[in-house]
Design a protein around this motif. Structure first.
Motif, PDB file in Angstrom:
ATOM      1  N   CYS A  74       0.928  -1.320  -0.126  1.00 47.37           N
ATOM      2  CA  CYS A  74       0.408  -0.229  -0.165  1.00 47.37           C
ATOM      3  C   CYS A  74       0.700   1.447  -0.132  1.00 47.37           C
ATOM      4  N   ILE A  75       1.832   1.037   0.733  1.00 47.79           N
ATOM      5  CA  ILE A  75       2.569   2.289   1.166  1.00 47.79           C
ATOM      6  C   ILE A  75       2.994   2.355  -0.506  1.00 47.79           C
ATOM      7  N   THR A 126      -4.284   6.995  -5.500  1.00 47.76           N
ATOM      8  CA  THR A 126      -5.194   6.919  -4.588  1.00 47.76           C
ATOM      9  C   THR A 126      -5.705   5.565  -4.212  1.00 47.76           C
ATOM     10  N   HIS A 127      -6.197   5.709  -3.084  1.00 48.94           N
ATOM     11  CA  HIS A 127      -6.655   4.856  -2.067  1.00 48.94           C
ATOM     12  C   HIS A 127      -7.483   3.768  -2.545  1.00 48.94           C
ATOM     13  N   ASP A 128      -8.534   4.309  -3.772  1.00 52.57           N
ATOM     14  CA  ASP A 128      -9.722   4.263  -4.147  1.00 52.57           C
ATOM     15  C   ASP A 128      -8.977   3.101  -5.191  1.00 52.57           C
ATOM     16  N   GLU A 129      -7.473   3.682  -6.030  1.00 52.17           N
ATOM     17  CA  GLU A 129      -6.714   2.911  -6.650  1.00 52.17           C
ATOM     18  C   GLU A 129      -6.199   1.508  -6.228  1.00 52.17           C
ATOM     19  N   ILE A 130      -6.061   1.702  -5.054  1.00 55.93           N
ATOM     20  CA  ILE A 130      -5.239   0.880  -4.814  1.00 55.93           C
ATOM     21  C   ILE A 130      -5.871  -0.196  -4.211  1.00 55.93           C
ATOM     22  N   GLY A 164      -6.948  -5.473  -4.572  1.00 60.74           N
ATOM     23  CA  GLY A 164      -7.825  -6.024  -4.001  1.00 60.74           C
ATOM     24  C   GLY A 164      -8.588  -5.852  -2.229  1.00 60.74           C
ATOM     25  N   MET A 165      -7.721  -5.387  -1.510  1.00 61.56           N
ATOM     26  CA  MET A 165      -8.259  -5.224  -0.199  1.00 61.56           C
ATOM     27  C   MET A 165      -8.870  -3.727   0.641  1.00 61.56           C
ATOM     28  N   PRO A 166      -9.860  -4.488   1.332  1.00 63.09           N
ATOM     29  CA  PRO A 166     -10.958  -3.071   1.415  1.00 63.09           C
ATOM     30  C   PRO A 166     -10.118  -1.735   1.352  1.00 63.09           C
ATOM     31  N   LEU A 167     -11.056  -0.394   0.819  1.00 66.43           N
ATOM     32  CA  LEU A 167     -10.723   1.094   1.143  1.00 66.43           C
ATOM     33  C   LEU A 167     -10.077   0.890   3.064  1.00 66.43           C
ATOM     34  N   SER A 220      -6.121   2.221   6.622  1.00 68.62           N
ATOM     35  CA  SER A 220      -5.419   2.210   7.887  1.00 68.62           C
ATOM     36  C   SER A 220      -3.536   2.235   7.508  1.00 68.62           C
ATOM     37  N   HIS A 221      -4.062   0.836   7.067  1.00 69.34           N
ATOM     38  CA  HIS A 221      -2.689   0.622   6.075  1.00 69.34           C
ATOM     39  C   HIS A 221      -1.887   1.779   6.050  1.00 69.34           C
TER      40      HIS A 221
END
Lengths: 113, 186
Positions: free
Chosen positions: B133-134, B143-147, B152-155, B160-161
């Motif tokens: 994530c980092i 962006t967080h949404d794109e990640i 495949g991780m929840p937003l 939080s990651h």
């Protein structure tokens, strides 16, 4: 979305440090290897298939000759009259096989539908 | 290496590579390799493994490029492939063995110095998911949404990651704080 400016600057600065060291050449040599492997596999598959075809062509053609000679053979001797010629498509081994096929198909549908 | 493609636009190179032109693909590898190798290096913290994975990504790209619909999507397509290669590597490999490999790699590392080495060492302290994530956030600017979409991780988990990872990295790289603050403020 907020990013930490100090970390962002560290990530940006670290990008420039990776050196080329023949990476592209290595990738392209792997690409070439993979292409050669694909060709080898195709040859490996197509050669036995061609050999098999060559081997079975003779018997298959012989069988087809036999079948084409057998299909128009009359089932009952009705002479050489016009009616006999008219009935020839029905009075043949081919017609009998077609009828058997139709009965089997109808039976199959009745049982499984 | 061919140099007659060096000034060609990427879309043209992708189009030619899709038709099987190896020189055009070599130029694409040449242009994108630093980016992909850096991304993989930040993900795994091991220069040798990163280069192996990056090589696999490009090889996979060569096989799949005829199916790429839009030439303009090449960069994003390659990035997705790289992240998937990393996630697949994590699934295949035992985390304990992976940790041992990382420790060996840190000892053996010679071709990275300074910031990159410190950053890799700090990143290696994070768990695989947090690190991914980092890296996608800071290295790729996603962006967080794109990640969340890509990994495949929840937003909420992604957020939080990144929050937790940023905090830990800032703590571990606190030595850079003063110098970087000065540069950033200039």
């Amino acid at each position: 979305m907020t990013t930490d400016p100090v970390l962002q600057a560290l990530f940006d600065d670290s990008k420039a440090e990776t050196i080329e060291n023949g990476f592209t050449e290595n990738v392209m040599s792997e690409v070439e290897k993979s292409r050669r492997k694909t060709i080898a596999v195709w040859i490996g598959i197509s050669l036995p298939v061609l050999l098999l075809l060559w081997w079975v062509t003779g018997p298959v053609l012989g069988l087809l000759d036999l079948v084409s000679e057998l299909l128009p053979v009359s089932l009952f001797d009705v002479g050489e009259s016009r009616i006999a010629q008219f009935l020839a498509p029905l009075n043949s081994v081919a017609a009998l096989l077609a009828a058997c096929g139709f009965v089997l198909y109808a039976g199959f549908r009745k049982i499984f539908s | 290496m061919p140099n007659y493609f060096s000034k060609s636009p990427e879309a043209l190179l992708v189009g030619l590579a899709r038709k099987g032109n190896r020189d055009a693909f070599a130029e694409l590898v040449n242009r994108r390799q630093i980016w992909i190798r850096n991304l993989m290096r930040h993900c795994c913290g091991d220069v040798t493994l990163a280069d192996d994975l990056a090589q696999q990504v490009f090889l996979q790209a060569w096989r799949a490029i005829p199916r790429l619909q839009k030439s303009s999507r090449f960069g994003a397509w390659l990035k997705t492939m790289a992240v998937n290669a990393w996630l697949q590597h994590l699934r295949k490999n035992d985390p304990l063995r992976h940790a041992a490999e990382q420790a060996e790699a840190r000892d053996a590392r010679e071709d990275t110095t300074g910031i990159a080495m410190d950053l890799d060492e700090a990143l290696a302290q994070l768990s695989d998911d947090v690190r991914l994530c980092i890296v996608l956030s800071y290295h790729e600017g996603m962006t967080h949404d794109e990640i969340a979409d890509l990994s495949g991780m929840p937003l909420g988990t992604v957020k939080s990651h990144i929050r937790r990872g940023t905090k830990r990295l800032r703590k571990q790289l606190s030595a850079y704080d003063d110098t970087q603050h000065e540069e950033v403020s200039q």
